[in-house]
Enzyme design. Structure first.
Site, PDB file in Angstrom:
ATOM      1  N   THR A  33       0.629  -1.212   0.005  1.00 32.55           N
ATOM      2  CA  THR A  33      -0.062  -0.009  -0.103  1.00 32.55           C
ATOM      3  C   THR A  33       0.934   1.204  -0.023  1.00 32.55           C
ATOM      4  O   THR A  33       0.663   2.138  -0.797  1.00 32.55           O
ATOM      5  CB  THR A  33      -0.919   0.140   1.291  1.00 32.55           C
ATOM      6  N   ASP A  66      -0.740  -1.468  -6.045  1.00 32.79           N
ATOM      7  CA  ASP A  66      -1.599  -1.293  -5.108  1.00 32.79           C
ATOM      8  C   ASP A  66      -2.860  -2.224  -4.876  1.00 32.79           C
ATOM      9  O   ASP A  66      -3.282  -2.562  -3.839  1.00 32.79           O
ATOM     10  CB  ASP A  66      -1.842   0.291  -4.930  1.00 32.79           C
ATOM     11  N   ASP A  69      -2.327  -5.415  -2.596  1.00 31.42           N
ATOM     12  CA  ASP A  69      -2.385  -5.427  -1.017  1.00 31.42           C
ATOM     13  C   ASP A  69      -3.372  -6.318  -0.495  1.00 31.42           C
ATOM     14  O   ASP A  69      -3.119  -7.295   0.542  1.00 31.42           O
ATOM     15  CB  ASP A  69      -2.414  -4.027  -0.301  1.00 31.42           C
ATOM     16  N   GLY A  70      -4.822  -6.224  -0.876  1.00 24.52           N
ATOM     17  CA  GLY A  70      -5.564  -7.372  -0.620  1.00 24.52           C
ATOM     18  C   GLY A  70      -5.316  -8.611  -0.622  1.00 24.52           C
ATOM     19  O   GLY A  70      -5.531  -9.447   0.047  1.00 24.52           O
ATOM     20  N   ARG A  74      -4.671 -11.594   2.000  1.00 20.42           N
ATOM     21  CA  ARG A  74      -5.649 -12.884   2.072  1.00 20.42           C
ATOM     22  C   ARG A  74      -4.866 -14.192   2.130  1.00 20.42           C
ATOM     23  O   ARG A  74      -4.825 -14.908   2.647  1.00 20.42           O
ATOM     24  CB  ARG A  74      -6.699 -12.857   0.947  1.00 20.42           C
ATOM     25  N   ASP A  87      -5.401   1.098   3.847  1.00 20.59           N
ATOM     26  CA  ASP A  87      -5.384   1.091   2.328  1.00 20.59           C
ATOM     27  C   ASP A  87      -6.480   2.114   1.710  1.00 20.59           C
ATOM     28  O   ASP A  87      -6.536   2.489   0.668  1.00 20.59           O
ATOM     29  CB  ASP A  87      -5.997  -0.532   1.921  1.00 20.59           C
ATOM     30  N   ASP A  91      -5.864   4.986  -0.797  1.00 21.72           N
ATOM     31  CA  ASP A  91      -6.481   5.089  -2.079  1.00 21.72           C
ATOM     32  C   ASP A  91      -7.127   6.353  -2.241  1.00 21.72           C
ATOM     33  O   ASP A  91      -7.026   7.006  -3.392  1.00 21.72           O
ATOM     34  CB  ASP A  91      -7.651   4.023  -2.092  1.00 21.72           C
TER      35      ASP A  91
END
Length: 201
Positions: A33, A66, A69-70, A74, A87, A91
């Site tokens: 991020t 970017d 990142d999620g 996970r 995050d 954004d």
């Protein structure tokens, strides 16, 4: 419906292997991020210094980075509420940086400047509707223009000199998205109210 909603299965075939590679490289979700945000700021700076194409490509790469990142969170089972908060804030800062650059470029063009301001406003409202709806237990992920679509439109428009067209496309698309999300949330609210009325009878 946004691109992510339609093509999630297809994009996962590309995103997941890259996400695994980033995780193996030791990058953390918050680190990704941060790198993405710094990349956007660097790219916009280069763009405003007179290298619009190079700056635009750097911003595009940072924005794509970017997006992982999620995925890394996970895959590494490191999802946290603080990470999601960071995050989301990053954004919004990145979006503000991009639209500020657009406003600066269009400062002597009233029609284009107006389109940029409306596009930025609709972007903020779109994000706010989703955040507020989710805090109340509603789903507001519908809509024509989400962040990936915004970035895919505004960066080429900014870098290659057709900012007016891109800004007004986002302004109109953003307004439609706001209407779609408001309709979705109000429909869910009515359904919830009807269910409560039925339970009370």
């Amino acid at each position: 419906m946004a691109v992510n909603a339609y093509f999630r299965t297809s994009t996962d075939k590309v995103v997941l292997p890259i996400g695994r590679g980033l995780a193996r490289a030791g990058l953390t979700p918050n680190g990704i991020t941060t790198l993405g945000l710094l990349g956007v700021i660097l790219g916009i700076t280069i763009l405003l210094l007179g290298r619009p194409v190079l700056g635009g490509w750097i911003v595009a790469f940072a924005t794509i980075l970017d997006a992982f990142d999620g995925t890394v969170a996970r895959l590494t089972d490191s999802q946290t509420e603080m990470g999601a908060f960071y995050d989301s804030v990053a954004d919004r800062v990145a979006d503000a940086t991009i639209f500020a650059a657009c406003a600066w470029v269009a400062r002597d063009q009233p029609l284009v400047f107006t389109g940029v301001m409306i596009a930025f406003a609709t972007a903020l409202i779109t994000s706010y509707i989703r955040a507020k709806a989710e805090s109340l237990g509603f789903d507001a992920t519908v809509g024509l223009i989400e962040r990936p679509e915004r970035v895919a439109i505004i960066l080429p428009a900014l870098g290659y000199g057709f900012l007016g067209w891109g800004a007004w496309l986002l302004a109109v698309g953003g307004a439609i998205t706001i209407a779609q999300r408001l309709h979705a949330v109000m429909s869910q609210a009515r359904e919830r109210a009807d269910e409560r009325t039925s339970d009370e009878r």
